[in-house]
Design a protein around this motif. Structure first.
Motif, PDB file in Angstrom:
ATOM      1  N   ASP A  54       0.831  -1.211   0.000  1.00  0.00           N
ATOM      2  CA  ASP A  54       0.000   0.000   0.000  1.00  0.00           C
ATOM      3  C   ASP A  54       0.862   1.257   0.000  1.00  0.00           C
ATOM      4  OD1 ASP A  54      -2.200  -1.648   0.074  1.00  0.00           O
ATOM      5  OD2 ASP A  54      -2.593  -1.355   2.214  1.00  0.00           O
ATOM      6  N   PHE A  55       1.966   1.210   0.748  1.00  0.00           N
ATOM      7  CA  PHE A  55       2.877   2.356   0.789  1.00  0.00           C
ATOM      8  C   PHE A  55       3.414   2.666  -0.605  1.00  0.00           C
ATOM      9  CE2 PHE A  55       7.149   4.055   0.828  1.00  0.00           C
ATOM     10  CZ  PHE A  55       7.075   5.116   1.715  1.00  0.00           C
ATOM     11  N   GLU A  56       3.877   1.638  -1.294  1.00  0.00           N
ATOM     12  CA  GLU A  56       4.443   1.856  -2.627  1.00  0.00           C
ATOM     13  C   GLU A  56       3.392   2.376  -3.596  1.00  0.00           C
ATOM     14  OE1 GLU A  56       7.522  -0.274  -5.709  1.00  0.00           O
ATOM     15  OE2 GLU A  56       6.247  -1.556  -4.470  1.00  0.00           O
ATOM     16  N   THR A  57       2.187   1.838  -3.530  1.00  0.00           N
ATOM     17  CA  THR A  57       1.111   2.274  -4.421  1.00  0.00           C
ATOM     18  C   THR A  57       0.736   3.723  -4.150  1.00  0.00           C
ATOM     19  OG1 THR A  57       0.220   0.029  -4.558  1.00  0.00           O
ATOM     20  CG2 THR A  57      -1.265   1.834  -5.144  1.00  0.00           C
ATOM     21  N   ALA A  58       0.581   4.063  -2.880  1.00  0.00           N
ATOM     22  CA  ALA A  58       0.146   5.406  -2.508  1.00  0.00           C
ATOM     23  C   ALA A  58       1.186   6.467  -2.849  1.00  0.00           C
ATOM     24  CB  ALA A  58      -0.172   5.449  -1.013  1.00  0.00           C
ATOM     25  N   ASN A  59       2.460   6.077  -2.879  1.00  0.00           N
ATOM     26  CA  ASN A  59       3.539   7.044  -3.109  1.00  0.00           C
ATOM     27  C   ASN A  59       4.244   6.845  -4.448  1.00  0.00           C
ATOM     28  OD1 ASN A  59       3.811   8.507  -0.325  1.00  0.00           O
ATOM     29  ND2 ASN A  59       3.669   6.335   0.190  1.00  0.00           N
ATOM     30  N   ALA A  60       3.609   6.106  -5.353  1.00  0.00           N
ATOM     31  CA  ALA A  60       4.261   5.736  -6.621  1.00  0.00           C
ATOM     32  C   ALA A  60       4.728   6.951  -7.421  1.00  0.00           C
ATOM     33  CB  ALA A  60       3.314   4.878  -7.452  1.00  0.00           C
ATOM     34  N   GLU A  61       3.883   7.953  -7.572  1.00  0.00           N
ATOM     35  CA  GLU A  61       4.247   9.123  -8.369  1.00  0.00           C
ATOM     36  C   GLU A  61       5.389   9.893  -7.720  1.00  0.00           C
ATOM     37  OE1 GLU A  61       1.019  11.636  -9.409  1.00  0.00           O
ATOM     38  OE2 GLU A  61      -0.172  10.039 -10.325  1.00  0.00           O
ATOM     39  N   GLU A  62       5.335  10.035  -6.405  1.00  0.00           N
ATOM     40  CA  GLU A  62       6.376  10.770  -5.700  1.00  0.00           C
ATOM     41  C   GLU A  62       7.705  10.028  -5.768  1.00  0.00           C
ATOM     42  OE1 GLU A  62       6.859  13.195  -1.482  1.00  0.00           O
ATOM     43  OE2 GLU A  62       5.145  11.872  -1.816  1.00  0.00           O
ATOM     44  N   ILE A  63       7.663   8.705  -5.634  1.00  0.00           N
ATOM     45  CA  ILE A  63       8.890   7.908  -5.738  1.00  0.00           C
ATOM     46  C   ILE A  63       9.500   8.050  -7.132  1.00  0.00           C
ATOM     47  CG2 ILE A  63       9.831   5.566  -5.732  1.00  0.00           C
ATOM     48  CD1 ILE A  63       7.720   4.883  -3.583  1.00  0.00           C
ATOM     49  N   ALA A  64       8.643   8.000  -8.153  1.00  0.00           N
ATOM     50  CA  ALA A  64       9.113   8.089  -9.543  1.00  0.00           C
ATOM     51  C   ALA A  64       9.737   9.447  -9.854  1.00  0.00           C
ATOM     52  CB  ALA A  64       7.959   7.812 -10.499  1.00  0.00           C
ATOM     53  N   SER A  65       9.368  10.474  -9.095  1.00  0.00           N
ATOM     54  CA  SER A  65       9.891  11.821  -9.338  1.00  0.00           C
ATOM     55  C   SER A  65      11.244  12.067  -8.666  1.00  0.00           C
ATOM     56  CB  SER A  65       8.884  12.872  -8.848  1.00  0.00           C
ATOM     57  OG  SER A  65       8.836  12.884  -7.420  1.00  0.00           O
ATOM     58  N   LEU A  66      11.683  11.130  -7.828  1.00  0.00           N
ATOM     59  CA  LEU A  66      12.947  11.305  -7.107  1.00  0.00           C
ATOM     60  C   LEU A  66      14.143  11.073  -8.028  1.00  0.00           C
ATOM     61  CD1 LEU A  66      12.161   9.313  -3.821  1.00  0.00           C
ATOM     62  CD2 LEU A  66      12.141  11.800  -4.112  1.00  0.00           C
ATOM     63  N   PRO A  67      15.296  11.636  -7.691  1.00  0.00           N
ATOM     64  CA  PRO A  67      16.526  11.291  -8.406  1.00  0.00           C
ATOM     65  C   PRO A  67      16.785   9.790  -8.307  1.00  0.00           C
ATOM     66  CG  PRO A  67      16.865  13.197  -6.993  1.00  0.00           C
ATOM     67  CD  PRO A  67      15.525  12.642  -6.632  1.00  0.00           C
ATOM     68  N   GLU A  68      17.565   9.264  -9.232  1.00  0.00           N
ATOM     69  CA  GLU A  68      17.757   7.809  -9.304  1.00  0.00           C
ATOM     70  C   GLU A  68      18.345   7.226  -8.027  1.00  0.00           C
ATOM     71  OE1 GLU A  68      19.860   4.410 -12.160  1.00  0.00           O
ATOM     72  OE2 GLU A  68      20.069   6.542 -12.648  1.00  0.00           O
ATOM     73  N   ASP A  69      19.308   7.928  -7.420  1.00  0.00           N
ATOM     74  CA  ASP A  69      19.920   7.378  -6.213  1.00  0.00           C
ATOM     75  C   ASP A  69      18.906   7.271  -5.077  1.00  0.00           C
ATOM     76  OD1 ASP A  69      19.814  10.180  -6.006  1.00  0.00           O
ATOM     77  OD2 ASP A  69      21.511  10.247  -4.615  1.00  0.00           O
ATOM     78  N   GLU A  70      17.990   8.238  -4.988  1.00  0.00           N
ATOM     79  CA  GLU A  70      16.985   8.202  -3.939  1.00  0.00           C
ATOM     80  C   GLU A  70      15.937   7.124  -4.208  1.00  0.00           C
ATOM     81  OE1 GLU A  70      15.499  12.136  -3.206  1.00  0.00           O
ATOM     82  OE2 GLU A  70      17.514  12.982  -3.059  1.00  0.00           O
ATOM     83  N   GLN A  71      15.607   6.932  -5.477  1.00  0.00           N
ATOM     84  CA  GLN A  71      14.708   5.830  -5.826  1.00  0.00           C
ATOM     85  C   GLN A  71      15.313   4.495  -5.417  1.00  0.00           C
ATOM     86  OE1 GLN A  71      12.861   5.723  -9.751  1.00  0.00           O
ATOM     87  NE2 GLN A  71      13.297   7.902 -10.041  1.00  0.00           N
ATOM     88  N   LEU A  72      16.614   4.358  -5.622  1.00  0.00           N
ATOM     89  CA  LEU A  72      17.287   3.115  -5.253  1.00  0.00           C
ATOM     90  C   LEU A  72      17.221   2.866  -3.749  1.00  0.00           C
ATOM     91  CD1 LEU A  72      20.456   3.164  -7.539  1.00  0.00           C
ATOM     92  CD2 LEU A  72      18.629   1.455  -7.560  1.00  0.00           C
ATOM     93  N   VAL A  73      17.367   3.912  -2.948  1.00  0.00           N
ATOM     94  CA  VAL A  73      17.270   3.756  -1.497  1.00  0.00           C
ATOM     95  C   VAL A  73      15.891   3.222  -1.122  1.00  0.00           C
ATOM     96  CG1 VAL A  73      17.244   4.962   0.719  1.00  0.00           C
ATOM     97  CG2 VAL A  73      18.979   5.545  -0.993  1.00  0.00           C
ATOM     98  N   ILE A  74      14.841   3.833  -1.672  1.00  0.00           N
ATOM     99  CA  ILE A  74      13.470   3.399  -1.380  1.00  0.00           C
ATOM    100  C   ILE A  74      13.259   1.961  -1.848  1.00  0.00           C
ATOM    101  CG2 ILE A  74      11.029   3.801  -1.828  1.00  0.00           C
ATOM    102  CD1 ILE A  74      12.238   5.946  -0.079  1.00  0.00           C
ATOM    103  N   GLU A  75      13.730   1.652  -3.045  1.00  0.00           N
ATOM    104  CA  GLU A  75      13.601   0.290  -3.573  1.00  0.00           C
ATOM    105  C   GLU A  75      14.296  -0.718  -2.658  1.00  0.00           C
ATOM    106  OE1 GLU A  75      15.138   0.093  -7.517  1.00  0.00           O
ATOM    107  OE2 GLU A  75      13.717   1.552  -8.312  1.00  0.00           O
ATOM    108  N   ASN A  76      15.505  -0.389  -2.230  1.00  0.00           N
ATOM    109  CA  ASN A  76      16.262  -1.299  -1.370  1.00  0.00           C
ATOM    110  C   ASN A  76      15.499  -1.600  -0.085  1.00  0.00           C
ATOM    111  OD1 ASN A  76      18.309  -1.164  -3.259  1.00  0.00           O
ATOM    112  ND2 ASN A  76      19.591   0.230  -2.062  1.00  0.00           N
TER     113      ASN A  76
END
Length: 279
Positions: A54-76
């Protein structure tokens, strides 16, 4: 060297507070950290897994807008927390090995492109965690990749010497590695104590208190261990995780001994140490 690398394999993932991320990236990490803290109160893995979805779904657009390194942190973080829900311990769900392997390669590619000096402390930390989880599925991978874990934790602390989660993971590295290869439970206790002092949020303090209490328990300081664990209970009185630890301590078993009994790769490490006569 095999055992030196082997005992690096179970270094649970930690999270963090003060930032070298963008404001949006830090806010997402703070939300995810709070979710991890809240879900530690319940032992219902299926419900917890859904909360991360649910967290990933609710924040999908915001996560996608982050720089690549920050997206990787969230993904990890999401990959590790999902796995913790279904596997319980690193290396126990073999079908998930490819997920960690693919993520390790993805991070490695980014680091080579960006330069290791340009990656943030959070990515250093979770890169080490992803390697740890990946290699816990295979002794061959432990031997191949184990030496690359410690430098990532060291880099996270070089970037922020008061980085509590970095201290926790570095302390666990010293805990699991035999003294012959640089391990030291004395250093573990020192780092855990520093992690408590440097914690910047209540959830961060909660997890630091748990680790510090358990190394004190193993060092025979049972009364101080109980006092430190009680501080964690004051933060989360209904935590199922804390109750598990307290129940094990009542049986004279630390959290780390409990983990050894339930984690195949640590069992292999203990058998190897006994066979080789390594302390």
């Amino acid at each position: 060297k095999m055992l030196f690398i082997l005992m690096c394999a179970l270094l649970p993932a930690q999270m963090f507070a003060a930032s070298d991320l963008s404001q949006n990236g830090q806010e997402l990490i703070d939300k995810l950290w709070l979710l991890r803290f809240n879900t530690s109160i319940t032992s219902k893995s299926e419900e917890t897994l859904q909360l991360y979805e649910d967290f990933e779904t609710a924040n999908a657009e915001e996560i996608a807008s982050l720089p690549e390194d920050e997206q990787l942190v969230i993904e990890n973080l999401l990959i590790m927390e999902r796995y913790n829900c279904i596997g319980g311990f690193p290396g126990e769900k073999k079908e998930e090995r490819k997920t960690f392997g693919d993520q390790r390669k993805k991070i490695e590619k980014f680091v080579k492109s960006a330069g290791s000096e340009n990656i943030n402390k959070y990515l250093c930390l979770t890169y080490g965690d992803i390697i740890s989880y990946y290699m816990s599925f295979s002794l061959g991978d432990v031997i191949r990749y184990g030496l690359s874990v410690k430098p990532q934790y060291e880099k996270s602390l070089q970037k922020d010497e008061k980085f509590s989660p970095g201290m926790i993971n570095m302390g666990k590295w010293y805990y699991h590695v035999p003294g012959l290869f640089g391990g030291s439970k004395t250093k573990t206790a020192q780092l855990f104590a520093q992690a408590v002092d440097c914690a910047k949020t209540e959830p961060e303090l909660y997890f630091a208190l748990i680790d510090y209490s358990q190394i004190l328990f193993e060092q025979g300081e049972k009364e101080e261990s109980a006092r430190i664990l009680q501080r964690a209970f004051e933060i989360a009185p209904d935590s199922a995780y804390l109750q598990l630890i307290a129940d094990q301590n009542a049986q004279n078993i630390s959290l780390y001994e409990y983990n050894k009994k339930h984690t195949s790769i640590l069992q292999e490490g203990e058998k190897y140490k006994q066979k080789q006569g390594i302390e």
